[in-house]
Design a protein around this motif. Structure first.
Motif, short mmCIF file in Angstrom:
data_model
loop_
_atom_site.label_atom_id
_atom_site.label_comp_id
_atom_site.label_asym_id
_atom_site.label_seq_id
_atom_site.Cartn_x
_atom_site.Cartn_y
_atom_site.Cartn_z
N CYS A 75 0.81 -1.21 0.00
CA CYS A 75 0.00 0.00 0.00
C CYS A 75 0.85 1.26 0.00
CB CYS A 75 -0.90 -0.03 1.24
SG CYS A 75 -2.01 1.35 1.39
N PRO A 76 1.06 1.87 -1.17
CA PRO A 76 1.68 3.19 -1.18
C PRO A 76 0.74 4.21 -0.55
CG PRO A 76 1.62 2.23 -3.39
CD PRO A 76 0.76 1.39 -2.50
N GLU A 77 1.28 5.35 -0.18
CA GLU A 77 0.44 6.40 0.40
C GLU A 77 0.40 7.59 -0.54
OE1 GLU A 77 0.44 7.02 4.69
OE2 GLU A 77 0.85 9.13 4.29
N TYR A 78 -0.79 7.89 -1.03
CA TYR A 78 -1.01 9.05 -1.90
C TYR A 78 -1.93 9.99 -1.14
CZ TYR A 78 0.64 6.30 -5.98
OH TYR A 78 1.36 5.55 -6.87
N ASN A 79 -1.43 11.14 -0.75
CA ASN A 79 -2.24 12.16 -0.06
C ASN A 79 -2.95 11.60 1.17
OD1 ASN A 79 -1.56 14.07 -2.08
ND2 ASN A 79 -3.11 13.15 -3.41
N TYR A 80 -2.20 10.85 1.99
CA TYR A 80 -2.68 10.22 3.22
C TYR A 80 -3.66 9.09 2.98
CZ TYR A 80 -0.91 14.13 6.15
OH TYR A 80 -0.15 15.05 6.80
N GLY A 111 3.91 -1.58 3.40
CA GLY A 111 4.00 -0.33 2.67
C GLY A 111 5.31 0.38 2.88
N ALA A 112 5.77 1.02 1.82
CA ALA A 112 7.00 1.82 1.87
C ALA A 112 6.69 3.21 1.34
CB ALA A 112 8.09 1.17 1.05
N GLY A 113 7.15 4.19 2.07
CA GLY A 113 6.95 5.58 1.65
C GLY A 113 7.80 6.48 2.52
N GLY A 114 7.46 7.74 2.53
CA GLY A 114 8.22 8.71 3.32
C GLY A 114 7.83 8.70 4.77
N GLY A 115 8.66 9.36 5.57
CA GLY A 115 8.36 9.57 6.98
C GLY A 115 7.84 8.36 7.71
N MET A 116 6.54 8.26 7.82
CA MET A 116 5.90 7.20 8.59
C MET A 116 5.63 5.95 7.76
SD MET A 116 3.55 9.63 11.09
CE MET A 116 2.07 9.17 10.36
N GLY A 117 6.19 5.88 6.56
CA GLY A 117 6.13 4.66 5.76
C GLY A 117 4.75 4.16 5.42
N THR A 118 3.84 4.96 5.03
CA THR A 118 2.47 4.63 4.58
C THR A 118 1.52 4.24 5.70
OG1 THR A 118 2.60 2.26 3.98
CG2 THR A 118 3.43 3.83 2.35
N SER A 119 1.81 4.61 6.92
CA SER A 119 0.93 4.22 8.02
C SER A 119 -0.48 4.79 7.87
CB SER A 119 1.53 4.64 9.37
OG SER A 119 1.72 6.04 9.42
N ARG A 120 -0.60 6.02 7.42
CA ARG A 120 -1.94 6.60 7.26
C ARG A 120 -2.75 5.83 6.21
NH1 ARG A 120 1.37 11.45 7.31
NH2 ARG A 120 1.07 12.55 9.27
N VAL A 142 4.06 -3.75 8.95
CA VAL A 142 5.29 -3.41 8.23
C VAL A 142 5.12 -2.05 7.57
CG1 VAL A 142 6.89 -4.09 6.40
CG2 VAL A 142 5.84 -5.85 7.84
N PHE A 143 5.78 -1.05 8.16
CA PHE A 143 5.84 0.31 7.64
C PHE A 143 7.31 0.61 7.37
CE2 PHE A 143 2.60 0.47 11.12
CZ PHE A 143 1.47 0.65 10.35
N THR A 161 16.86 -5.97 8.16
CA THR A 161 15.80 -5.71 9.14
C THR A 161 14.42 -5.77 8.47
OG1 THR A 161 17.27 -4.35 10.47
CG2 THR A 161 14.91 -4.06 10.84
N VAL A 162 14.30 -5.15 7.31
CA VAL A 162 13.03 -5.18 6.57
C VAL A 162 12.70 -6.61 6.16
CG1 VAL A 162 11.83 -4.43 4.47
CG2 VAL A 162 13.18 -2.79 5.81
N ARG A 163 13.68 -7.37 5.68
CA ARG A 163 13.43 -8.77 5.30
C ARG A 163 12.97 -9.58 6.50
NH1 ARG A 163 17.01 -7.52 1.44
NH2 ARG A 163 19.10 -8.20 1.95
N GLU A 164 13.56 -9.33 7.66
CA GLU A 164 13.15 -10.04 8.89
C GLU A 164 11.72 -9.68 9.27
OE1 GLU A 164 16.15 -9.00 11.75
OE2 GLU A 164 17.71 -10.08 10.65
#
Length: 181
Positions: A75-80, A111-120, A142-143, A161-164
């Motif tokens: 899940c990418p994050e586009y505009n929250y 999800g991978a993205g900026g800052g909080m890694g797509t948490s929103r 996984v953010f 770490t991400v693979r784990e």
């Protein structure tokens, strides 16, 4: 059940996206006896009830969803919020009679993205999953920050770490899926 089959659906259409990279990395750390295909969404049109005959790309996606016992949604994050390609894939699947392609399936969200890694976006996706009667794995989440050296220029995961984290999440998804089957 000797073999469990998952389907990864990524919300980014870019080949070198970190979110597609997360799906490839998850595929590489699956437990024994588990397989995962990754859906291609680039040619799936936006859902419209005006489309009479389902395009081949939609038929392919729906068949992949039907054959999977569980889903991994990148899940990418586009505009929250959720990326349109991912939401569109879920919209197509949900229009099948009685939501039979999605209802009752297990889901892990990455999800991978900026800052909080797509948490929103992931929390918004969880709301959509509730409506679709999908069983979302609660933990581990996984953010991933996509801009701090966790990925190479092709979107491949560099971080152990991400693979784990992905391995732990895939193990938990498999356990939940087997429990519910």
């Amino acid at each position: 059940m000797s073999e469990l089959h998952l389907l990864g659906i990524g919300g980014s259409l870019r080949r070198a996206s970190a979110n597609r990279g997360l799906l490839r990395a998850a595929q590489a750390v699956l437990p024994a006896g588990v397989t995962m295909d990754i859906a291609e969404l680039g040619d799936v049109p936006f859902y419209s009830s005006d489309i009479g005959q389902k395009p081949e790309s939609v038929k392919r996606l729906l068949a992949q969803i039907e054959s999977a016992q569980g889903l991994v949604l990148a899940c990418p994050e586009y505009n929250y919020s959720i990326a349109p390609a991912l939401k569109n894939a879920l919209d197509w699947a949900s229009r099948e009679p009685d939501n039979h392609l999605l209802s009752g399936k297990t889901v892990a969200i990455v999800g991978a993205g900026g800052g909080m890694g797509t948490s929103r976006a992931q929390y918004h996706l969880r709301q959509v999953c509730v409506y679709l009667n999908l069983y979302v794995l609660n933990k581990p989440e996984v953010f991933v920050n996509a801009f701090t050296g966790n990925f190479d220029e092709h979107g491949d995961v560099l971080s152990d770490t991400v693979r784990e984290q992905l391995a732990a999440q895939m193990q938990a998804l498999v356990q939940l899926t087997k429990k519910l089957l």
